[in-house]
Design a protein around this motif. Structure first.
Motif, short mmCIF file in Angstrom:
data_model
loop_
_atom_site.label_atom_id
_atom_site.label_comp_id
_atom_site.label_asym_id
_atom_site.label_seq_id
_atom_site.Cartn_x
_atom_site.Cartn_y
_atom_site.Cartn_z
N PRO A 83 0.80 -1.23 0.00
CA PRO A 83 0.00 0.00 0.00
C PRO A 83 0.83 1.28 0.00
N VAL A 84 2.07 1.22 0.52
CA VAL A 84 2.94 2.39 0.58
C VAL A 84 4.10 2.18 -0.39
N HIS A 85 4.26 3.11 -1.32
CA HIS A 85 5.30 2.98 -2.34
C HIS A 85 6.68 3.28 -1.77
N ARG A 86 7.65 2.43 -2.08
CA ARG A 86 9.04 2.63 -1.69
C ARG A 86 9.80 3.08 -2.93
N SER A 87 10.33 4.30 -2.88
CA SER A 87 11.08 4.85 -4.00
C SER A 87 12.57 4.61 -3.81
N LEU A 88 13.20 4.04 -4.79
CA LEU A 88 14.64 3.77 -4.73
C LEU A 88 15.41 4.90 -5.41
N THR A 89 16.63 5.13 -4.93
CA THR A 89 17.57 6.01 -5.59
C THR A 89 18.54 5.12 -6.35
N ILE A 90 18.55 5.21 -7.68
CA ILE A 90 19.33 4.30 -8.51
C ILE A 90 20.29 5.12 -9.36
N ILE A 91 21.57 4.85 -9.22
CA ILE A 91 22.61 5.60 -9.91
C ILE A 91 23.40 4.63 -10.78
N ARG A 92 23.44 4.92 -12.06
CA ARG A 92 24.25 4.10 -12.96
C ARG A 92 25.64 4.71 -13.08
N ILE A 93 26.66 3.89 -12.83
CA ILE A 93 28.05 4.26 -13.10
C ILE A 93 28.50 3.45 -14.31
N GLY A 94 28.98 4.14 -15.33
CA GLY A 94 29.37 3.43 -16.54
C GLY A 94 30.59 4.02 -17.21
N THR A 95 30.97 3.43 -18.32
CA THR A 95 32.00 3.97 -19.19
C THR A 95 31.33 4.29 -20.52
N SER A 96 31.89 5.26 -21.22
CA SER A 96 31.22 5.73 -22.42
C SER A 96 32.20 6.47 -23.31
N GLY A 97 31.74 6.77 -24.53
CA GLY A 97 32.53 7.55 -25.46
C GLY A 97 31.82 8.84 -25.82
N SER A 98 32.55 9.96 -25.80
CA SER A 98 31.98 11.24 -26.17
C SER A 98 31.93 11.38 -27.69
N ILE A 99 30.96 12.17 -28.17
CA ILE A 99 30.91 12.49 -29.60
C ILE A 99 31.17 13.97 -29.84
N GLN A 100 31.42 14.74 -28.77
CA GLN A 100 31.69 16.17 -28.91
C GLN A 100 33.19 16.41 -28.78
N PRO A 101 33.82 17.10 -29.73
CA PRO A 101 35.28 17.26 -29.69
C PRO A 101 35.81 18.05 -28.50
N ASP A 102 34.96 18.89 -27.88
CA ASP A 102 35.44 19.71 -26.78
C ASP A 102 35.28 19.05 -25.42
N VAL A 103 34.73 17.83 -25.38
CA VAL A 103 34.57 17.11 -24.10
C VAL A 103 35.72 16.13 -23.96
N PRO A 104 36.63 16.36 -23.01
CA PRO A 104 37.87 15.59 -22.99
C PRO A 104 37.72 14.17 -22.47
N VAL A 105 38.60 13.30 -22.95
CA VAL A 105 38.72 11.95 -22.40
C VAL A 105 39.10 12.06 -20.92
N ASN A 106 38.56 11.14 -20.12
CA ASN A 106 38.77 11.05 -18.66
C ASN A 106 37.91 12.02 -17.86
N SER A 107 37.03 12.78 -18.52
CA SER A 107 36.05 13.56 -17.78
C SER A 107 34.83 12.69 -17.48
N PHE A 108 33.93 13.20 -16.67
CA PHE A 108 32.69 12.50 -16.35
C PHE A 108 31.53 13.16 -17.08
N CYS A 109 30.58 12.36 -17.54
CA CYS A 109 29.38 12.88 -18.18
C CYS A 109 28.17 12.57 -17.32
N LEU A 110 27.42 13.60 -16.96
CA LEU A 110 26.18 13.48 -16.20
C LEU A 110 25.02 13.55 -17.19
#
Length: 266
Positions: A83-110
């Motif tokens: 009867p009472v909804h439990r809301s979870l906080t879910i955070i994905r940590i991943g690896t990825s590739g940028s497609i924008q030339p001004d976003v440097p390798v080894n930065s984080f994307c939110l």
């Protein structure tokens, strides 16, 4: 079981990354492993956290999201919703590739939003209630997209979590692809339906938002999370840049830095 699940869940694609997260825990109360789904619940600086691997792709995330929600919000023996909804906080940590030339390798994307090139969310009633219509319609109007491909849809992440992590990452839209090769503009032998796909995605912007990176899970997490009532966010270490050709061949340190940053701010 429901008692093994923390209210805060970190999801990762790579099963081995669960161990990398749990190495930061002061104590561990539960572990399990089945196929690509590894789970560990423990404590970091007094906060109870579950780390869980999803494996690759939106199809796996469909399994994970439904079963996390079932653990949180159903009486499993009777299969009746609590009867009472439990809301979870879910955070994905991943690896990825940028497609924008001004976003440097080894930065984080939110990921402020995900744009799904898959069609998973359309299988669920209510999908149009959680899709960002402004971005979705702007993309459909301005970007020529092959008719035989699924219609891209945009979904926003948790505003609360985005504001929490915004100071530590480059914010942008994340493309979720239903494959690693053609759906991300790569090819070996098979020619592509749309060889200009990456340039189209790179050039799209609307209302201050632009597309930054590719990965394979976030649209399912954001879409299903919104439908189910859970807070979702994705933060990826950018280990390659598709525009400049740069990449990090040994990205373990930057991923560990990302894990530590997330753990310190949840």
């Amino acid at each position: 079981k429901p008692e093994n699940l923390a209210d805060t869940v970190i999801v990762v694609g790579d099963p081995g990354r669960v161990r990398e997260i749990s190495e930061h825990f002061s104590n561990i109360e539960y572990t399990s492993s089945n196929r690509e789904f590894n789970t560990c619940t423990g404590y970091y600086k007094g906060k109870r956290i579950t780390a869980l691997s999803t494996g690759i792709g939106t199809d796996n995330c469909d399994i994970v999201m439904h079963e996390l929600d079932a653990l949180a919000n159903f009486e499993l023996k009777t299969r009746v919703m609590k009867p009472v909804h439990r809301s979870l906080t879910i955070i994905r940590i991943g690896t990825s590739g940028s497609i924008q030339p001004d976003v440097p390798v080894n930065s984080f994307c939110l990921s402020t939003h995900a744009v799904g090139l898959d069609n998973l969310l359309y299988f669920y009633k209510g999908a149009m209630d959680v899709i960002d219509r402004g971005l979705t319609e702007a993309f459909a109007t301005r970007v020529p997209w092959p008719e035989n491909l699924s219609k891209p849809y945009f979904v926003e992440g948790s505003k609360r979590l985005i504001e929490t992590f915004r100071p530590y990452a480059v914010a942008g839209i994340t493309v979720t692809a239903p494959g690693f090769y053609g759906p991300q503009g790569r090819f070996l032998k098979l020619p592509l339906t749309d060889p200009d796909m990456i340039s189209k995605l790179r050039g799209f912007s609307h209302d201050g938002h632009r597309i930054v990176n590719f990965e394979m899970e976030t649209s399912a997490l954001y879409g299903l999370g919104a439908l189910m009532g859970h807070d979702m966010v994705t933060i990826c270490a950018l280990i390659a840049n598709r525009a400049t050709g740069q990449y990090n061949p040994d990205h373990k340190m930057v991923v560990n830095d990302l894990i530590t940053m997330v753990l310190d701010h949840i």
